[in-house]
Design a protein around this motif. Structure first.
Motif, PDB file in Angstrom:
ATOM      1  N   SER A 116     -37.918   3.672 105.425  1.00  0.00           N
ATOM      2  CA  SER A 116     -38.407   5.053 105.453  1.00  0.00           C
ATOM      3  C   SER A 116     -37.308   6.016 105.887  1.00  0.00           C
ATOM      4  N   ILE A 117     -36.549   5.623 106.905  1.00  0.00           N
ATOM      5  CA  ILE A 117     -35.466   6.488 107.379  1.00  0.00           C
ATOM      6  C   ILE A 117     -34.368   6.606 106.322  1.00  0.00           C
ATOM      7  N   THR A 118     -34.046   5.507 105.677  1.00  0.00           N
ATOM      8  CA  THR A 118     -32.984   5.530 104.667  1.00  0.00           C
ATOM      9  C   THR A 118     -33.367   6.390 103.478  1.00  0.00           C
ATOM     10  N   TYR A 119     -34.573   6.166 102.946  1.00  0.00           N
ATOM     11  CA  TYR A 119     -35.022   6.971 101.813  1.00  0.00           C
ATOM     12  C   TYR A 119     -35.258   8.428 102.227  1.00  0.00           C
ATOM     13  N   GLY A 120     -35.708   8.624 103.470  1.00  0.00           N
ATOM     14  CA  GLY A 120     -35.881   9.988 103.963  1.00  0.00           C
ATOM     15  C   GLY A 120     -34.565  10.724 104.047  1.00  0.00           C
TER      16      GLY A 120
ATOM     17  N   ILE B   2     -28.872   7.312  94.654  1.00  0.00           N
ATOM     18  CA  ILE B   2     -28.448   8.676  94.975  1.00  0.00           C
ATOM     19  C   ILE B   2     -27.689   8.697  96.299  1.00  0.00           C
ATOM     20  N   LEU B   3     -28.272   8.081  97.336  1.00  0.00           N
ATOM     21  CA  LEU B   3     -27.638   8.069  98.655  1.00  0.00           C
ATOM     22  C   LEU B   3     -26.292   7.344  98.610  1.00  0.00           C
ATOM     23  N   LEU B   4     -26.257   6.172  97.976  1.00  0.00           N
ATOM     24  CA  LEU B   4     -25.014   5.402  97.904  1.00  0.00           C
ATOM     25  C   LEU B   4     -23.945   6.150  97.120  1.00  0.00           C
ATOM     26  N   ALA B   5     -24.355   6.834  96.059  1.00  0.00           N
ATOM     27  CA  ALA B   5     -23.395   7.611  95.265  1.00  0.00           C
ATOM     28  C   ALA B   5     -22.810   8.758  96.075  1.00  0.00           C
ATOM     29  N   ILE B   6     -23.647   9.394  96.897  1.00  0.00           N
ATOM     30  CA  ILE B   6     -23.164  10.479  97.760  1.00  0.00           C
ATOM     31  C   ILE B   6     -22.163   9.939  98.782  1.00  0.00           C
TER      32      ILE B   6
ATOM     33  N   PHE C 203     -44.998   9.100 103.525  1.00  0.00           N
ATOM     34  CA  PHE C 203     -44.468   8.773 104.847  1.00  0.00           C
ATOM     35  C   PHE C 203     -42.944   8.719 104.837  1.00  0.00           C
ATOM     36  N   VAL C 204     -42.358   8.420 103.680  1.00  0.00           N
ATOM     37  CA  VAL C 204     -40.900   8.475 103.540  1.00  0.00           C
ATOM     38  C   VAL C 204     -40.419   9.909 103.684  1.00  0.00           C
ATOM     39  N   VAL C 205     -41.123  10.833 103.019  1.00  0.00           N
ATOM     40  CA  VAL C 205     -40.746  12.243 103.116  1.00  0.00           C
ATOM     41  C   VAL C 205     -41.010  12.765 104.529  1.00  0.00           C
ATOM     42  N   ALA C 206     -42.071  12.274 105.159  1.00  0.00           N
ATOM     43  CA  ALA C 206     -42.320  12.649 106.552  1.00  0.00           C
ATOM     44  C   ALA C 206     -41.165  12.200 107.443  1.00  0.00           C
TER      45      ALA C 206
ATOM     46  N   GLY D 140     -38.732  14.283 109.902  1.00  0.00           N
ATOM     47  CA  GLY D 140     -38.309  13.923 111.250  1.00  0.00           C
ATOM     48  C   GLY D 140     -36.802  14.038 111.419  1.00  0.00           C
ATOM     49  N   ILE D 141     -36.066  13.641 110.383  1.00  0.00           N
ATOM     50  CA  ILE D 141     -34.607  13.759 110.426  1.00  0.00           C
ATOM     51  C   ILE D 141     -34.199  15.229 110.510  1.00  0.00           C
TER      52      ILE D 141
END
Length: 455
Positions: free
Chosen positions: A23-27, A203-207, A324-327, A331-332
């Motif tokens: 959840s934190i990673t995808y968030g 997306i995250l890994l590419a960034i 919940f991932v977006v939530a 939080g982040i």
């Protein structure tokens, strides 16, 4: 790797709970996707107001904090407030021109905050009426609006890919565009050859890869990460108590109506993508979250809140539909608002890198709209005309940004947004051609089953 913690086969995709780590990673992906757009508004307004660098930094931190609160409210919800859909909330661009006009007219930040509070409360009050608009959103309208959301954001991705700052000497350089192209290529490669987890994190890994390469080339600059406070809590009314000006409130009310149209489009779009039916009740709950968070935002030094369309694209690309991932992303954002040092770290990601990812994200939104339009019946109807005129109308402010410069300010505020232009035109034309006619209500264009209903 299994991240699913819910086993109920009847569970809605948006109610799926992933592991905390996932959840934190995808968030974090959601935060990186919208971060550039989120900090742009306070940066623009702060500079227009003549604020010092320190105050602009506090303004940005406040906007991060409030956007996090608004995102948690929208995704988790409380009774009658919150759509409970994976929508990221952030400071809306729709109010930039109006807020600058207030400043140029002799008002200060206090006048802007007062206008935002009152206009948002009015928007909250009229939400029950406004939410009934859902009955005027058959697929010919929703498909058009979703398509326009994607098309409207493509210039944003192009600007990011060129460097993001038109006054910079390297804006549009081959180095910037090449970095964006590299990021895009990494997204595509990981999506093709990676497993399900890698593909969802493409997306995250590419960034990350793009940022590492940018650092090696001397493009990324992390020198400012350690400058400023590590922890700072937004102080209520730090920029002064709100001042209530009738003229400013009226002009901001137009902005609120535009935001409600755009947020309605985003709620419908994400509902389509995650397979959740958007009823008038759900739409109203989502709009109330928008208006309530907008009304509270000025207390902490932030502005009007709305759903971020670019994050709708991320939901479509990754297939991670959990609210919940977006939530967790919300939080982040709250943590970033309380710890400016982390915000400065993320801000160091080169804009060109975000541009490469943005092409995929925003293009996916447009493709989702086209998929919806493919299900519309065009035989013996004027649906093709509705789509053609609405898309054309929505493209005007994109193709000719100065088109509405000679129009009244209130008119320009509404129609300078390609999304709201297309949405309003599609609704009006659908009413004209498919509702207020002698043709039975059961005509194909008016009762096409929404793909969301099938779920």
């Amino acid at each position: 790797m299994t991240t699913r913690t819910a086993t109920n086969s009847t569970l809605r995709p948006v109610d799926e709970r992933l592991s905390i780590g996932a959840s934190i990673t995808y968030g974090l992906q959601h935060v990186l996707t919208m971060y550039g757009g989120l900090i742009a508004v306070p940066l623009i307004i702060g500079q227009a107001a003549g604020m010092s660098g320190g105050d602009i930094g506090l303004l940005i931190a406040s906007c991060l904090f409030v956007s996090g609160l608004a995102t948690v409210l929208q995704t988790l919800g409380v009774p009658f407030v919150g759509s409970q859909l994976p929508l990221v909330q952030g400071v809306s661009f729709a109010g930039v021109a109006t807020m600058i006009a207030i400043l140029n007219g002799g008002g200060g930040m206090e006048t802007i905050f007062g206008a935002v509070i009152v206009a948002s409360l009015i928007g909250f009050a009229v939400t029950p009426i406004f939410s009934k608009v859902i009955r005027f959103f058959p697929p010919v309208v929703t498909g058009t609006v979703i398509t326009m959301i994607g098309l409207t954001l493509i210039p944003v991705a192009a600007n990011w890919a060129m460097g993001g700052n038109a006054s910079a000497p390297d804006y549009g350089s081959l180095r910037n565009i090449g970095l964006a192209a590299l990021t895009l290529a990494v997204v595509l490669v990981l999506s093709k050859v990676g497993g399900p987890t890698i593909s969802r994190l493409a997306i995250l890994l590419a960034i990350v890869v793009g940022t590492v390469v940018a650092t090696a080339l001397g493009i990324a600059n992390f020198s400012q990460v350690g400058v400023g406070p590590i922890v700072a809590f937004p102080t209520p009314f730090h920029f002064g108590l709100p001042i209530f000006s009738v003229a400013a409130i009226i002009s901001m009310l137009v902005v609120i109506l535009v935001i409600m149209v755009e947020t309605s489009a985003d709620i419908i779009a994400v509902g389509e993508i995650v397979g959740t039916k958007v009823t008038s009740r759900r739409l109203g709950d989502g709009l109330r979250a928008d208006m309530l968070s907008s009304a509270i935002a000025p207390i902490f030094g932030s502005f009007t809140q709305s759903a971020f369309a670019q994050n709708v694209g991320l939901v479509a690309v990754t297939g991670i539909k959990s609210r919940f991932v977006v939530a967790a992303g919300g939080g982040i954002l709250i943590v970033l608002g309380l710890m400016p040092v982390l915000g400065r770290l993320i801000a160091a990601v080169p804009t060109a890198v975000l541009g490469g990812a943005g092409i995929v994200l925003f293009g996916t939104v447009a493709a989702s709209g086209i998929r919806t339009l493919a299900a519309v019946n065009y035989r013996n109807t004027l649906n093709l005309t509705i789509v053609a005129v609405s898309v054309g109308f929505g493209m005007i402010p994109i193709a000719a940004p100065t088109f509405y410069d000679q129009f009244p300010t209130w008119f320009g505020t509404i129609f300078e947004s390609g999304i709201s232009s297309a949405a309003l035109m599609a609704i009006v034309l659908n009413l004209f051609f498919n509702v207020f006619t002698r043709r039975p209500v059961s005509a194909p264009s008016a009762d096409m089953t929404d793909t969301a209903d099938a779920s």
